[in-house]
Scaffold this motif. Structure first.
Motif, short mmCIF file in Angstrom:
data_model
loop_
_atom_site.label_atom_id
_atom_site.label_comp_id
_atom_site.label_asym_id
_atom_site.label_seq_id
_atom_site.Cartn_x
_atom_site.Cartn_y
_atom_site.Cartn_z
N SER A 1 -22.51 -30.35 -40.84
CA SER A 1 -22.17 -31.76 -40.83
C SER A 1 -20.92 -32.01 -41.66
N LEU A 2 -20.20 -33.06 -41.29
CA LEU A 2 -19.01 -33.51 -42.00
C LEU A 2 -19.19 -35.00 -42.26
N LYS A 3 -19.02 -35.39 -43.51
CA LYS A 3 -19.12 -36.81 -43.87
C LYS A 3 -17.83 -37.23 -44.55
N MET A 4 -17.39 -38.45 -44.27
CA MET A 4 -16.23 -39.02 -44.94
C MET A 4 -16.47 -40.50 -45.21
N SER A 5 -15.88 -40.98 -46.29
CA SER A 5 -15.97 -42.41 -46.59
C SER A 5 -14.62 -42.90 -47.05
N VAL A 6 -14.29 -44.12 -46.63
CA VAL A 6 -13.03 -44.76 -46.99
C VAL A 6 -13.37 -46.02 -47.77
N PRO A 7 -13.33 -45.97 -49.09
CA PRO A 7 -13.62 -47.15 -49.90
C PRO A 7 -12.38 -48.03 -50.02
N SER A 8 -12.52 -49.14 -50.69
CA SER A 8 -11.40 -50.07 -50.81
C SER A 8 -10.57 -49.86 -52.07
N ASP A 9 -11.02 -48.97 -52.97
CA ASP A 9 -10.34 -48.93 -54.26
C ASP A 9 -10.23 -47.56 -54.92
N CYS A 10 -10.39 -46.47 -54.16
CA CYS A 10 -10.31 -45.16 -54.81
C CYS A 10 -9.92 -44.09 -53.79
N LEU A 11 -10.05 -42.83 -54.17
CA LEU A 11 -9.67 -41.73 -53.30
C LEU A 11 -10.64 -41.60 -52.13
N MET A 12 -10.10 -41.16 -51.01
CA MET A 12 -10.97 -40.89 -49.86
C MET A 12 -11.78 -39.63 -50.15
N SER A 13 -13.08 -39.74 -49.98
CA SER A 13 -13.96 -38.62 -50.30
C SER A 13 -14.71 -38.16 -49.06
N GLY A 14 -15.29 -36.99 -49.17
CA GLY A 14 -16.05 -36.44 -48.06
C GLY A 14 -16.88 -35.26 -48.51
N SER A 15 -17.63 -34.71 -47.58
CA SER A 15 -18.43 -33.53 -47.87
C SER A 15 -18.67 -32.77 -46.59
N ILE A 16 -18.86 -31.47 -46.73
CA ILE A 16 -19.28 -30.64 -45.61
C ILE A 16 -20.59 -29.96 -46.01
N TYR A 17 -21.50 -29.89 -45.05
CA TYR A 17 -22.75 -29.16 -45.28
C TYR A 17 -22.68 -27.88 -44.48
N THR B 1 -8.11 -26.54 -41.18
CA THR B 1 -9.03 -25.47 -40.76
C THR B 1 -10.47 -25.92 -40.89
N ILE B 2 -10.79 -26.60 -41.98
CA ILE B 2 -12.14 -27.12 -42.16
C ILE B 2 -12.48 -28.11 -41.06
N LEU B 3 -11.56 -29.01 -40.75
CA LEU B 3 -11.80 -30.01 -39.71
C LEU B 3 -11.99 -29.35 -38.34
N LYS B 4 -11.17 -28.34 -38.03
CA LYS B 4 -11.32 -27.64 -36.74
C LYS B 4 -12.70 -27.00 -36.63
N HIS B 5 -13.19 -26.43 -37.71
CA HIS B 5 -14.50 -25.79 -37.67
C HIS B 5 -15.65 -26.80 -37.68
N ALA B 6 -15.34 -28.06 -37.97
CA ALA B 6 -16.35 -29.11 -37.87
C ALA B 6 -16.39 -29.71 -36.47
N LEU B 7 -15.20 -29.90 -35.85
CA LEU B 7 -15.15 -30.52 -34.52
C LEU B 7 -15.23 -29.49 -33.41
N GLY B 8 -14.42 -28.43 -33.50
CA GLY B 8 -14.50 -27.37 -32.50
C GLY B 8 -13.16 -26.88 -31.99
N THR B 9 -12.29 -27.78 -31.52
CA THR B 9 -11.05 -27.33 -30.91
C THR B 9 -9.84 -27.95 -31.59
N ASN B 10 -8.71 -27.26 -31.47
CA ASN B 10 -7.46 -27.76 -32.04
C ASN B 10 -6.30 -27.33 -31.16
N VAL B 11 -5.33 -28.23 -31.03
CA VAL B 11 -4.05 -27.91 -30.40
C VAL B 11 -2.96 -28.29 -31.39
#
Length: 319
Positions: A132-148, A80-90
């Motif tokens: 805004s939606l931010k995400m980061s994929v590091p090499s050694d830990c959990l995938m993190s992100g943030s929404i503004y 739901t968060i991702l849909k409200h960041a991008l716009g559409t979902n199927v």
């Protein structure tokens, strides 16, 4: 009098069908988070009247501004968060389900509630959109992100919007579950990857008699940018940047078979068209040399017809 403890705080959210208005029958979801800064701020407008005294007069109230970030760990149940960041979902499938999200007109809005459960105080924010939606994929830990988030209306009280929100669970993706395709081919030398999606919301829309609240939050043109950091092993990536060669990035986070049943969820982030910005590798010391490649995404003629596409496979029927 007890002090509120952050460890007992919660965030819940639901989709609005009418802007700045609670859903008729709230069906809130619990949002696991690391920290948040969503709040109302309002300036005081100083009086400029001259009254025969050097003492100032009582100030007036300025416009209300509701905004802030929520820091997250990326798990398979934030569709739901991702849909409200991008716009559409199927959504397709009969269980498990596949949610395909693309850039499009943003949904009406969200209502967020910050709950201080241990002292029974709740801050509700209606008319929220994700700027805004931010995400980061590091090499050694959990995938993190943030929404503004930018919102329009605050209501504070001692009762929650939904006393029994749905908890979809929290099993965040980690670096062991990541594969990356660059230009359609597997790449194994990436050390970090991050992107930002910006919706460029217009937060200046206030009307006379609107109680200082935002009237609406129109969306602007989307911007998707990011950075790829990799081991400097040859010139292939740098030459793409220098020669303005179009390429793509697909990041897949998958556990089990990745088809979407419990503990087999997957999350794919696809940028089908992008250009790297040339940024030559430098020798910063005796350690291994890295190359950093800032990029900008766009839509020209990709089959996805979207600057960014996200596909989430899980057990959630509707988002």
């Amino acid at each position: 009098m007890p002090q509120a403890e952050g460890s007992q705080g919660q965030i819940i959210y639901d989709a609005e069908t009418t802007y700045k208005t609670d859903p008729g029958t709230p069906d809130c979801k619990l949002l696991p988070f690391k920290s948040e800064s969503l709040r109302l701020s309002r300036d005081l407008v100083e009086s400029e009247a001259i009254t025969g005294s050097r003492n100032p007069k009582k100030p007036g109230r300025g416009k209300s501004n509701i905004a802030g970030a929520v820091e997250l760990e990326i798990n398979p149940y934030i569709a739901t968060i991702l849909k409200h960041a991008l716009g559409t979902n199927v959504t397709t499938g009969a269980g498990p389900y596949t949610h395909t999200m693309k850039i499009g007109s943003l949904p009406v809005g969200l209502v967020f509630e910050i709950g201080f459960k241990d002292i029974a105080q709740y801050f509700k924010y209606n008319g929220c959109r994700i700027n805004s939606l931010k995400m980061s994929v590091p090499s050694d830990c959990l995938m993190s992100g943030s929404i503004y988030i930018i919102g329009a209306k605050e209501t504070v009280g001692g009762t929650s919007l939904d006393a029994t929100p749905t908890d979809l669970g929290h099993k965040p993706f980690d670096a062991y579950e990541v594969t990356i395709l660059e230009g359609g081919a597997a790449i194994a030398i990436v050390t970090a990857y991050e992107f930002t999606l910006e919706n460029n919301l217009d937060d200046s829309v206030y009307v006379v008699g609107g109680a200082g609240e935002k009237y609406s939050l129109p969306a602007g043109k989307v911007k998707v940018s990011g950075n790829l950091k990799a081991l400097f092993a040859d010139l292939s990536l740098y030459n793409k940047a220098k020669n303005s060669t179009e390429t793509s990035l697909k990041i897949t986070l998958s556990r089990g078979n990745g088809l979407g049943s419990a503990d087999n969820e997957s999350f794919e982030i696809f940028i089908p068209e992008l250009l790297y910005q040339p940024d030559a590798p430098v020798i910063a010391g005796p350690q291994g040399v890295l190359v950093e490649l800032p990029f900008t995404a766009y839509y020209d003629n990709s089959a996805e017809a979207s600057t960014m596409q996200m596909i989430l496979k899980n057990t959630q029927a509707t988002i």
